[in-house]
Write a protein that holds these residues in place. Structure first.
Motif, PDB file in Angstrom:
ATOM      1  N   VAL A 118      -1.699   8.086  -0.033  1.00 49.50           N
ATOM      2  CA  VAL A 118      -2.044   7.209   1.096  1.00 49.50           C
ATOM      3  C   VAL A 118      -3.546   6.917   1.107  1.00 49.50           C
ATOM      4  O   VAL A 118      -3.962   5.773   1.289  1.00 49.50           O
ATOM      5  N   TYR A 119      -4.364   7.945   0.896  1.00 48.96           N
ATOM      6  CA  TYR A 119      -5.808   7.724   0.838  1.00 48.96           C
ATOM      7  C   TYR A 119      -6.166   6.748  -0.275  1.00 48.96           C
ATOM      8  O   TYR A 119      -7.061   5.922  -0.133  1.00 48.96           O
ATOM      9  N   GLY A 120      -5.453   6.824  -1.405  1.00 48.54           N
ATOM     10  CA  GLY A 120      -5.682   5.888  -2.499  1.00 48.54           C
ATOM     11  C   GLY A 120      -5.429   4.459  -2.066  1.00 48.54           C
ATOM     12  O   GLY A 120      -6.164   3.543  -2.437  1.00 48.54           O
ATOM     13  N   ALA A 121      -4.384   4.257  -1.269  1.00 52.51           N
ATOM     14  CA  ALA A 121      -4.058   2.921  -0.777  1.00 52.51           C
ATOM     15  C   ALA A 121      -5.129   2.399   0.176  1.00 52.51           C
ATOM     16  O   ALA A 121      -5.355   1.193   0.270  1.00 52.51           O
ATOM     17  N   LEU A 122      -5.781   3.307   0.865  1.00 56.10           N
ATOM     18  CA  LEU A 122      -6.783   2.922   1.878  1.00 56.10           C
ATOM     19  C   LEU A 122      -8.217   3.131   1.388  1.00 56.10           C
ATOM     20  O   LEU A 122      -9.158   3.031   2.181  1.00 56.10           O
ATOM     21  N   ARG A 123      -8.375   3.410   0.116  1.00 55.86           N
ATOM     22  CA  ARG A 123      -9.689   3.769  -0.438  1.00 55.86           C
ATOM     23  C   ARG A 123     -10.782   2.776  -0.072  1.00 55.86           C
ATOM     24  O   ARG A 123     -11.861   3.154   0.387  1.00 55.86           O
TER      25      ARG A 123
ATOM     26  N   VAL B 130       5.999   2.591   7.731  1.00 52.12           N
ATOM     27  CA  VAL B 130       4.652   2.934   8.183  1.00 52.12           C
ATOM     28  C   VAL B 130       4.520   2.677   9.679  1.00 52.12           C
ATOM     29  O   VAL B 130       4.893   1.610  10.161  1.00 52.12           O
ATOM     30  N   GLN B 131       4.006   3.669  10.380  1.00 49.17           N
ATOM     31  CA  GLN B 131       3.675   3.518  11.803  1.00 49.17           C
ATOM     32  C   GLN B 131       2.175   3.758  11.939  1.00 49.17           C
ATOM     33  O   GLN B 131       1.674   4.790  11.489  1.00 49.17           O
ATOM     34  N   VAL B 132       1.477   2.800  12.533  1.00 50.20           N
ATOM     35  CA  VAL B 132       0.029   2.899  12.679  1.00 50.20           C
ATOM     36  C   VAL B 132      -0.324   2.818  14.157  1.00 50.20           C
ATOM     37  O   VAL B 132       0.112   1.902  14.852  1.00 50.20           O
ATOM     38  N   GLN B 133      -1.117   3.775  14.610  1.00 51.32           N
ATOM     39  CA  GLN B 133      -1.569   3.779  16.004  1.00 51.32           C
ATOM     40  C   GLN B 133      -3.092   3.820  16.016  1.00 51.32           C
ATOM     41  O   GLN B 133      -3.705   4.686  15.393  1.00 51.32           O
TER      42      GLN B 133
ATOM     43  N   THR C  88      -0.228  -2.969   5.743  1.00 50.14           N
ATOM     44  CA  THR C  88      -0.121  -3.806   4.546  1.00 50.14           C
ATOM     45  C   THR C  88      -0.732  -3.117   3.335  1.00 50.14           C
ATOM     46  O   THR C  88      -0.162  -3.151   2.236  1.00 50.14           O
ATOM     47  N   MET C  89      -1.879  -2.481   3.501  1.00 49.53           N
ATOM     48  CA  MET C  89      -2.526  -1.784   2.389  1.00 49.53           C
ATOM     49  C   MET C  89      -1.657  -0.638   1.880  1.00 49.53           C
ATOM     50  O   MET C  89      -1.530  -0.433   0.668  1.00 49.53           O
ATOM     51  N   ILE C  90      -1.060   0.109   2.803  1.00 46.91           N
ATOM     52  CA  ILE C  90      -0.209   1.229   2.399  1.00 46.91           C
ATOM     53  C   ILE C  90       1.037   0.718   1.682  1.00 46.91           C
ATOM     54  O   ILE C  90       1.422   1.237   0.627  1.00 46.91           O
ATOM     55  N   LYS C  91       1.656  -0.327   2.216  1.00 42.79           N
ATOM     56  CA  LYS C  91       2.866  -0.864   1.600  1.00 42.79           C
ATOM     57  C   LYS C  91       2.591  -1.508   0.240  1.00 42.79           C
ATOM     58  O   LYS C  91       3.481  -1.609  -0.593  1.00 42.79           O
ATOM     59  N   ALA C  92       1.371  -1.939  -0.006  1.00 38.39           N
ATOM     60  CA  ALA C  92       1.022  -2.483  -1.316  1.00 38.39           C
ATOM     61  C   ALA C  92       1.109  -1.399  -2.392  1.00 38.39           C
ATOM     62  O   ALA C  92       1.473  -1.664  -3.531  1.00 38.39           O
ATOM     63  N   GLU C  93       0.777  -0.167  -2.015  1.00 45.53           N
ATOM     64  CA  GLU C  93       0.821   0.958  -2.959  1.00 45.53           C
ATOM     65  C   GLU C  93       2.154   1.693  -2.927  1.00 45.53           C
ATOM     66  O   GLU C  93       2.573   2.271  -3.922  1.00 45.53           O
TER      67      GLU C  93
END
Length: 85
Positions: free
Chosen positions: A53-58, A20-23, A9-14
């Motif tokens: 991506v790091y910005g989205a997850l900062r 997105v695939q998250v493991q 969700t955080m990545i898709k917001a940015e």
């Protein structure tokens, strides 16, 4: 602890167009492998892609909710090329 869905969700917001695939690598909710496919990566180098991506997850990374992140980023064209091989 942060869930894989929250990471997505955080990545898709940015990056709204992102696939997105998250493991969760350890089951502890703080070590993730993330694959992101987005047209916003076009004409950007690998470092710039990762910075998006790091910005989205900062926030999650600064509070150490995410302790480790293995990141793979692709443009849609590059993703299709890897899927075809």
């Amino acid at each position: 602890m942060i869930t894989p869905q929250q990471v997505e969700t955080m990545i898709k917001a940015e990056l709204p167009d992102a696939q997105v695939q998250v493991q969760d690598l350890t089951g502890g909710g703080d070590h993730y492998q993330v694959t992101v496919v987005s047209s916003q990566f076009a004409s950007k180098g690998l470092v710039q892609q990762h910075q998006l991506v790091y910005g989205a997850l900062r926030q999650a990374m600064s509070t150490e909710a995410i302790h480790a992140l293995a990141l793979k980023t692709y443009t849609p064209e590059a993703w299709q090329a890897t899927a075809a091989s």
